[in-house]
Structures are given as structure tokens and as C-alpha cells.
Design a protein around this motif. Structure first.
Motif, short mmCIF file in Angstrom:
data_model
loop_
_atom_site.label_atom_id
_atom_site.label_comp_id
_atom_site.label_asym_id
_atom_site.label_seq_id
_atom_site.Cartn_x
_atom_site.Cartn_y
_atom_site.Cartn_z
N LEU A 132 113.01 84.69 -13.40
CA LEU A 132 113.16 83.43 -14.12
C LEU A 132 113.27 83.67 -15.63
CD1 LEU A 132 110.59 81.14 -12.24
CD2 LEU A 132 113.09 81.11 -12.06
N GLY A 133 112.44 84.59 -16.15
CA GLY A 133 112.44 84.84 -17.59
C GLY A 133 113.75 85.45 -18.07
N MET A 134 114.22 86.47 -17.36
CA MET A 134 115.49 87.09 -17.75
C MET A 134 116.65 86.12 -17.60
SD MET A 134 115.27 91.02 -16.33
CE MET A 134 116.77 91.47 -17.24
N ALA A 135 116.63 85.32 -16.53
CA ALA A 135 117.70 84.33 -16.33
C ALA A 135 117.71 83.30 -17.45
CB ALA A 135 117.52 83.65 -14.98
N MET A 136 116.53 82.87 -17.88
CA MET A 136 116.45 81.89 -18.96
C MET A 136 117.09 82.44 -20.24
SD MET A 136 113.04 80.43 -20.87
CE MET A 136 112.81 82.03 -21.66
N LEU A 137 116.77 83.68 -20.58
CA LEU A 137 117.29 84.27 -21.81
C LEU A 137 118.79 84.56 -21.71
CD1 LEU A 137 114.43 86.79 -22.71
CD2 LEU A 137 115.00 84.67 -23.91
N LEU B 228 118.28 95.31 -12.54
CA LEU B 228 119.68 95.72 -12.39
C LEU B 228 120.52 94.60 -11.79
CD1 LEU B 228 119.31 99.39 -11.10
CD2 LEU B 228 120.33 98.69 -13.27
N GLY B 229 120.01 93.96 -10.76
CA GLY B 229 120.74 92.86 -10.14
C GLY B 229 120.96 91.71 -11.08
N VAL B 230 119.95 91.39 -11.87
CA VAL B 230 120.06 90.30 -12.85
C VAL B 230 121.12 90.62 -13.90
CG1 VAL B 230 118.84 89.22 -14.76
CG2 VAL B 230 117.77 89.33 -12.51
N LEU B 231 121.10 91.85 -14.41
CA LEU B 231 122.07 92.24 -15.43
C LEU B 231 123.50 92.18 -14.88
CD1 LEU B 231 120.45 95.24 -17.35
CD2 LEU B 231 120.75 92.89 -18.12
N LEU B 232 123.69 92.66 -13.67
CA LEU B 232 125.03 92.64 -13.07
C LEU B 232 125.53 91.21 -12.90
CD1 LEU B 232 124.66 95.44 -10.37
CD2 LEU B 232 126.17 95.49 -12.37
N ALA B 233 124.63 90.30 -12.50
CA ALA B 233 125.03 88.91 -12.28
C ALA B 233 125.27 88.15 -13.57
CB ALA B 233 123.98 88.19 -11.46
N VAL C 34 119.33 83.73 -11.09
CA VAL C 34 118.11 83.61 -10.30
C VAL C 34 118.36 84.01 -8.85
CG1 VAL C 34 116.39 82.00 -9.38
CG2 VAL C 34 117.05 81.86 -11.78
N ALA C 35 119.45 83.50 -8.28
CA ALA C 35 119.79 83.84 -6.89
C ALA C 35 120.06 85.34 -6.75
CB ALA C 35 121.00 83.02 -6.44
N ALA C 36 120.77 85.92 -7.71
CA ALA C 36 121.09 87.35 -7.65
C ALA C 36 119.82 88.20 -7.74
CB ALA C 36 122.04 87.72 -8.77
N GLY C 37 118.87 87.79 -8.57
CA GLY C 37 117.61 88.52 -8.67
C GLY C 37 116.85 88.49 -7.35
N GLY D 216 112.30 78.62 -2.00
CA GLY D 216 112.34 77.33 -2.68
C GLY D 216 113.29 77.32 -3.87
N LEU D 217 113.32 78.41 -4.62
CA LEU D 217 114.25 78.52 -5.74
C LEU D 217 115.69 78.51 -5.25
CD1 LEU D 217 112.40 81.22 -7.89
CD2 LEU D 217 112.78 78.82 -8.52
N LEU D 218 115.97 79.25 -4.18
CA LEU D 218 117.32 79.26 -3.62
C LEU D 218 117.72 77.86 -3.15
CD1 LEU D 218 117.20 82.57 -1.51
CD2 LEU D 218 118.50 82.19 -3.63
N GLN D 219 116.81 77.17 -2.48
CA GLN D 219 117.11 75.82 -2.01
C GLN D 219 117.34 74.87 -3.18
OE1 GLN D 219 117.85 75.22 0.93
NE2 GLN D 219 116.57 76.27 2.41
N SER D 220 116.55 75.02 -4.22
CA SER D 220 116.72 74.16 -5.40
C SER D 220 118.08 74.36 -6.05
CB SER D 220 115.60 74.43 -6.41
OG SER D 220 115.82 73.71 -7.61
#
Length: 399
Positions: free
Chosen positions: A148-153, A202-207, A338-341, A386-390
Motif C-alpha cells: 500500500l505504501g509503495m503504491a501510494m507513492l 520487484l513486482g510493485v516496481l514492474l507494475a 496494489v494488485a500486482a504486489g 479484500g483489497l483485490l475485491q475493492s
């Protein structure tokens, strides 16, 4: 009127039945990803059966109650399901605003592990004992806050339309955010969780669309970090022995290689359809350690056979497939990241857990998502669902 999750709740007159309202095109029920939900429930219930089989005769663990771990696994699943509902109700966008608070709490909790409040369980000093037979493993929740933190930034300026992709300064900030809890977890040391967190980064950076130079640079830094960890002797002796046993399976088969050897025997003895639940000689004979947690897949392999173990992999594959679809279909970079992470987390942890029972990966003390016994792990994976569903619920509906 539109609800907090972005779906319409208006226009339902008294003439419309409850069932039609429930499955109306813009309703929450229609927007949920049911394959993920059913697969996660199925995995948790299969896990309950496997945990029961592995612990019903373990009187030194179950306090004389053969149903002790079964009830607690089902309780953990129920609490996790409630956390998923709460996560969907709040929405990943609301949680985005709460990231600084969640991040601070998670870092505080893992720091507590390094104090006298921390406890060592199964060789890992990664727990906080709450009391009443309950304990907390904060590193499980750190995986979520890192995502969540990396996605936010990384998504902030992109979703606002200021930039087409994250710039170098933003990527550096995101890596710094992830580095703090990863270093603390490494000091425990909880190597398995660190491995998952690095894969998540790594997944977050790629996405995120960040420059590939960051990905390659992170891989190089990871290799150098692994060498430094080895040279500085940060790892405990039992963790070094696990890697030695992986490199040489014949090394001390009655000692450091015992777990892996017994796990392979259990899985290999199951054949196509298995020996039957509760009838596995390796399981009933208690030859495989930690069968209710890290080595739960060996129970499936022995007692449910290739078919039953394969079903678990198929269900995990469905979760990953639908998560990939959610990541691809969302229109906001934040949701995609978020989904990729979560995909990187579930995919690597599942591969590592199954791989270590087959001897193709080193033993790292990671649970099998939804299946292994453990409250912290169960709560974390259901919050991730829950995050994926949201993300799916809040995506715009096509015309």
C-alpha cells in the motif's frame, strides 16, 4: 445515491425483489470476483481438513483435544473473512489515505519483536505472544503495508495526471519506505518474510512503469546484500544449515536434511489418489515436523494424492489468474500496483512453500496461503483478498 465503494444503491423501488436488487448490474454482488472468493474459501476449508489430520494425534500440541487446531483454523478463517468484508467496505482508496498510520503501526509492531516482548517460535524470533495461546507475527502485515505504501507513492502523480510514470525521486522514496521494515525483519532474522518482501518490491516496481534500470539495480543490490548477510553472519546457524541442505540433499539426512527428506517421502507415497484423509503413515507417524504450518502440503500429497494436491495448486492458480485480470482491468495505477504486489506475494510464497516440500527450494518457514495453520498469515491473506475485491468493485462499469 452511490455507496462508499462506488456502486449505485438508488433506483430500487418496492416492486423489485431482494434477489434482483442483489444481482442488479451495478450491485456489489455483481461486481465482486466470485472465483477468487470461492477459491479462497475452498483452500481454507481444505486446509482445515489437512490441519486436523496433521494434529489430531499430536497430544503434545493439541492439549488433549483432537479438534483443537481444527476449531482454531476455522476461527482464524472466519476472522479473516470478516476482515475481508471490512476491507471491501472501507475500500482500498480509503485505506490509501490511512497508509501513513498503517505503516507506522506495522513498523512499531516489528520493532517490538526485537524487544523482550518478542518470542521465538519454531526457530524464528518473529512473534509477539499475546496470551491465551495466541501470538502475532507482525511481518505478515508488513507485506500489506509495503504494498500500500509503495503504491501510494508511485501512483500519486501518475493518477493525478502530472506524469506518465514515476520519476527517479519517487522510486527512491518508495524503495526507502520498503527498506525500513525489510531491514528490521532481517535483523530478527526472518529470512522467509524478507524473501517475500523483496519479491513484492520487484513486482510493485514492474507494475508501476518505473524504469527497468531500477529493477536491474535492485536485483544487483539484492545479490550484494545476500553476500553481505552471509559474510557478516547475520543469519542464525539453523538458517545457514537449511541452505546447505538444499545445496546438498544428502548432507546429514537425519539432521538438517531431515525435514525435506521426510516431506518428499510423504508426498511420494500418496500416489494418484492418496492414502485417504487421516490414513497417511508419514502423517499419523508424525515423521514430518510442522505439518500443520510450513509442511501442510505434505499432508495433501500423502493423503489426497496427486489429485488432491493438484486441486490445491489449481485453486491457487485461479486466485492468481483472477488477480491478474483485476490488475489489468483497473483504470488507476494505484489499484494496478496494489494488485500486482499481492500477485507477487501469493505467487512466490506458494511456489516457495510447495517447492521446499519437493526439495526444489530451500526451507524458508513460509506458510501456504489460506491452507497452513496460523492466525497472522490467515488474516493477512484475507485482507489482501479484500483489497483485490475493492479494486474490482470500484472500477468503472463498462457501458
Amino acid at each position: 445515491m452511490t455507496g462508499s465503494n462506488g456502486f449505485s444503491v438508488s433506483g430500487y423501488g418496492p416492486e423489485r425483489s431482494s434477489l434482483s436488487r442483489l444481482f442488479a448490474r451495478d450491485s456489489l454482488a455483481r461486481r465482486l470476483d466470485w472465483p477468487i472468493l470461492f477459491s479462497a474459501i475452498a483452500l481454507s476449508l481444505i486446509g482445515a481438513a489437512l490441519v486436523y489430520s496433521a494434529t489430531r494425534n499430536r497430544t503434545e500440541l493439541n492439549q488433549g483435544d483432537p479438534y483443537y487446531f481444527l476449531f482454531r483454523h476455522l476461527l482464524n478463517t472466519g476472522i479473516g473473512f470478516a476482515l475481508m468484508i471490512g476491507t471491501v467496505w472501507l475500500g482500498h482508496r480509503t485505506l490509501r489515505t490511512a497508509v501513513p498510520i498503517l505503516y507506522g503501526i506495522s513498523v512499531f509492531l516489528i520493532l517490538l519483536v526485537l524487544t523482550p516482548l518478542g518470542a521465538t517460535i519454531n526457530g524464528a524470533h518473529a512473534w509477539i505472544v499475546i496470551g491465551g495461546g495466541f501470538s502475532l507475527q507482525p511481518s505478515e502485515f508488513v507485506k500489506i503495508t509495503i504494498i500500500l505504501g509503495m503504491a501510494m507513492l508511485l501512483a500519486a502523480r501518475v493518477d493525478a495526471g502530472d506524469k506518465p510514470y514515476p520519476d527517479h525521486r519517487t522510486v527512491l522514496q518508495a524503495l526507502g519506505l520498503a527498506a525500513v521494515p525489510i531491514l528490521v525483519v532481517l535483523l530478527m532474522p526472518d529470512l522467509g518474510s524478507v524473501m517475500v518482501m523483496v519479491i513484492v518490491v520487484l513486482g510493485v516496481l514492474l507494475a508501476s512503469g518505473a524504469s527497468n534500470r531500477w529493477v536491474f539495480g535492485l536485483l544487483g543490490a539484492g545479490a550484494l546484500g545476500a553476500i553481505a548477510v552471509w559474510q557478516l553472519k547475520i543469519l542464525d546457524e539453523y538458517q545457514i544449515n537449511r541452505f546447505a541442505a538444499f545445496a546438498n540433499p544428502e548432507l546429514d539426512p537425519a539432521g538438517v536434511g531431515y525435514n525435506t527428506n521426510q516431506a518428499r517421502i510423504a508426498i511420494g507415497s500418496g500416489g494418484l489418489f492418496g492414502t485417504g484423509l487421516g490414513k497417511g503413515s508419514q502423517t499419523t507417524g508424525q515423521f514430518v515436523p510442522e505439518q500443520q504450518t510450513d509442511f501442510v502440503f505434505t499432508v495433501a500429497g500423502e493423503e489426497l494424492g496427486f489429485v488432491g494436491a493438484g486441486l490445491i495448486l489449481v485453486l491457487l492458480g485461479i486466485v492468481l489468474w483472477r488477480a491478474c485480470r483485476i490488475a489489468r482491468e483497473t483504470t488507476e495505477l494505484y489499484g494496478t500496483i496494489v494488485a500486482a504486489g499481492i500477485i507477487a506475494w501469493f505467487a512466490f510464497q506458494s511456489f516457495e512453500n510447495v517447492g521446499m516440500t519437493l526439495g526444489i527450494m530451500p526451507v524458508a518457514g513460509l506458510p501456504l496461503p489460506f491452507v497452513s495453520y496460523g492466525g497472522s498469515s490467515m488474516f493477512a491473506v484475507w485482507v489482501a483478498v479484500g483489497l483485490l475485491q475493492s479494486i474490482r468493485v470500484q472500477r468503472p462499469m463498462s457501458a
